[in-house]
Scaffold this active site. Structure first.
Site, PDB file in Angstrom:
ATOM      1  CB  SER A  27      14.486  21.967 -14.769  1.00 19.38           C
ATOM      2  OG  SER A  27      13.753  23.168 -14.898  1.00 19.38           O
ATOM      3  CG  HIS A  57      -1.723  -1.226   1.394  1.00 20.42           C
ATOM      4  ND1 HIS A  57      -2.992  -1.404   0.883  1.00 20.42           N
ATOM      5  CD2 HIS A  57      -1.404  -2.396   2.003  1.00 20.42           C
ATOM      6  CE1 HIS A  57      -3.422  -2.626   1.192  1.00 20.42           C
ATOM      7  NE2 HIS A  57      -2.468  -3.254   1.861  1.00 20.42           N
ATOM      8  CD  GLU A 113       9.447  12.064 -15.207  1.00 22.19           C
ATOM      9  OE1 GLU A 113       8.490  12.851 -15.219  1.00 22.19           O
ATOM     10  OE2 GLU A 113      10.634  12.445 -15.148  1.00 22.19           O
ATOM     11  CE  LYS A 160      12.620  18.980 -10.485  1.00 24.20           C
ATOM     12  NZ  LYS A 160      11.448  19.400 -11.256  1.00 24.20           N
TER      13      LYS A 160
END
Ligand code: ARG
Length: 457
Positions: free
Chosen positions: A276, A155, A289, A282
């Site tokens: 970024s 979970h 992704e 970043k």
């Protein structure tokens, strides 16, 4: 000029004809089409349909076309309707009338299925190698992590301590099934369609078992009607690629979470991350992704293909032409994603301090309960006792490691001096007993078994 213009008195409408052209993508079947045609010409010769001289000139013409296509990919292009028309046009240009005899007793319906089967037989092992390479990267990470500990989640809440190696081998286990599923798809494609004709079979006495063996197939299709429209092997291949993508996506999701600032269990190498354009600090997990994102595309190819098949009446229908772009795209998506996943996994570094810290604390509650069980308390009762301890510790912002002996005793008389020793992450993994568990001996054996499989794959 098409292969079928004789019956028509006008040239086709460009909007309708161009819509049906498949040469832009089925050119990837060039090699398979030529190989299949060489075998067909020889089979026609053996059946006494073509003279030995015609067979010789067809075979050498096709061989020269194959060589030219392989050494110069731009050769495989032109205004042709499909790759089959292209090969036949080139053959006739090279050897004249004998080339016009090649298609005797054969239909493009069985030919295109044959080509795709040959194609998958060539390409699936390449995908399997890439799967094995990623499994090897997981095994390397498992090895390098040594006795490192981390939390396992259920979970998405910390559940129980495991070895970091167990985590990497869990992903390897799923990838091993993908490897086997790809092999099963290749096996389904392993049947000769030639001899099926357009739909009813061919009227020349071609020896299909010899032809099957000659092309490396282990069997001949069972029924010509079925064969002209059977693309189950395409569906199986797309399912195998989709499920492999689902596994890569889940691995990507784990690593996106675990390499983020909140967890920092692993560091993403600069080489497998992106920056970024605006925020200088970043370091983004773009490859992961994209693997996750492209999984939707792979599943879409499978769902789209099943939808195309569902309404087809018996025999060949042009809808089936949609199979190729689905196969090529599914294959490319998986191949690229495997490469990206490998680049990330092979360069991950473990922050053992972070993972170890996260693997201790209240997630040892099951081990504390097991301790009471080992002293004779029924598990349901032990669960209750430890639950009450957890409630108190949470309220006080503490965990088991800070409990004094009187406090242990206070919770239950059954806790002895050794209770604190049972409540460590290392004791927890050592307490596991089954071969599939995170017990360090079991994990060592699992890693050795994985290496052995890799050596034989
Ligand atoms: N391009 C076609 C396909 O991919 C080849 C078979 C054509 N057969 C036909 N009867 N039009 O399915």
């Amino acid at each position: 000029m098409t292969l079928w213009s004789g019956r028509f008195d006008t040239a086709p409408d460009p909007a309708a004809f161009d819509f049906g052209i498949s040469f832009g993508f089925d050119r990837l079947l060039f090699e398979d089409d030529v190989v299949g045609s060489i075998a067909w010409a020889e089979a026609l010769g053996a059946a006494g349909v073509l003279s030995a001289g015609d067979v010789r000139s067809i075979v050498s013409g096709l061989q020269s076309i194959l060589e030219e296509g392989q050494s110069n990919p731009s050769f495989v292009s032109g205004p042709d309707e499909d790759v089959h028309s292209f090969v036949e046009r080139k053959l006739v240009e090279r050897i004249g009338d004998a080339g016009r005899r090649l298609h005797t007793g054969r239909s493009r319906n069985e030919q295109v299925s044959l080509d795709l089967r040959l194609y998958l037989r060539r390409r699936i092992p390449v995908l399997q190698q890439a799967v094995a390479k990623l499994i090897a990267a997981c095994a390397d990470q498992a090895e390098q992590s040594g006795s490192g500990l981390m939390p396992a989640y259920t979970h998405l809440r910390r559940a129980q301590p495991v070895l970091v190696a167990h985590f990497f081998l869990s992903h390897a286990a799923a990838l091993r099934r993908d490897h086997a599923r790809l092999a099963a798809a290749a096996d389904e494609a392993d049947a000769l369609t030639l001899g099926s004709g357009a739909v009813a079979g061919t009227s020349y006495s071609v020896d299909t078992s010899v032809l099957a063996a000659r092309l490396g197939f282990s069997r001949v299709v069972r029924n010509s009607m079925d064969a002209s429209s059977d693309r189950d092997f395409v569906a199986s291949f797309l399912f195998a690629t989709s499920l492999a993508m689902v596994h890569l996506s889940r691995m990507a999701e784990d690593l996106i979470i675990f390499t983020g600032e909140e967890h920092a269990y692993f560091d993403l190498a600069d080489a497998s991350a992106t920056g970024s354009s605006m925020m200088p600090q970043k370091k983004n997990p773009d490859p992961l992704e994209l693997v996750r994102g492209k999984t939707g595309r792979a599943i879409g190819r499978l769902a789209g293909w099943l939808a195309t098949m569902k309404g087809l009446p018996s025999g060949y229908n042009k809808d089936l032409q949609e199979d190729k772009e689905a196969v090529f795209d599914g294959e490319m998506t998986l191949a690229l994603s495997l490469g990206a996943a490998h680049a990330v996994v092979s360069r991950l570094t473990l922050n053992a301090e972070h993972t170890e810290r996260a693997a201790s604390g209240l997630l040892l509650a099951t081990d504390v309960a097991d301790y009471l069980v080992s002293r004779g308390m029924p598990f349901r009762r032990a669960h209750e006792v430890v639950g009450a301890m957890v409630r108190r510790l949470l309220a006080e912002g503490r965990d088991f490691s800070g409990l004094t002996l009187p406090e242990w005793r206070d919770a239950s008389e059954m806790f002895g001096d050794d209770a604190p020793m049972a409540a460590t992450a290392l004791a927890s993994v050592q307490a596991r007993r089954t071969p599939q568990s995170t017990n360090p001996e079991a994990v060592r054996a699992a890693l050795a078994e994985c290496r052995e499989w890799l050596a034989g794959s």
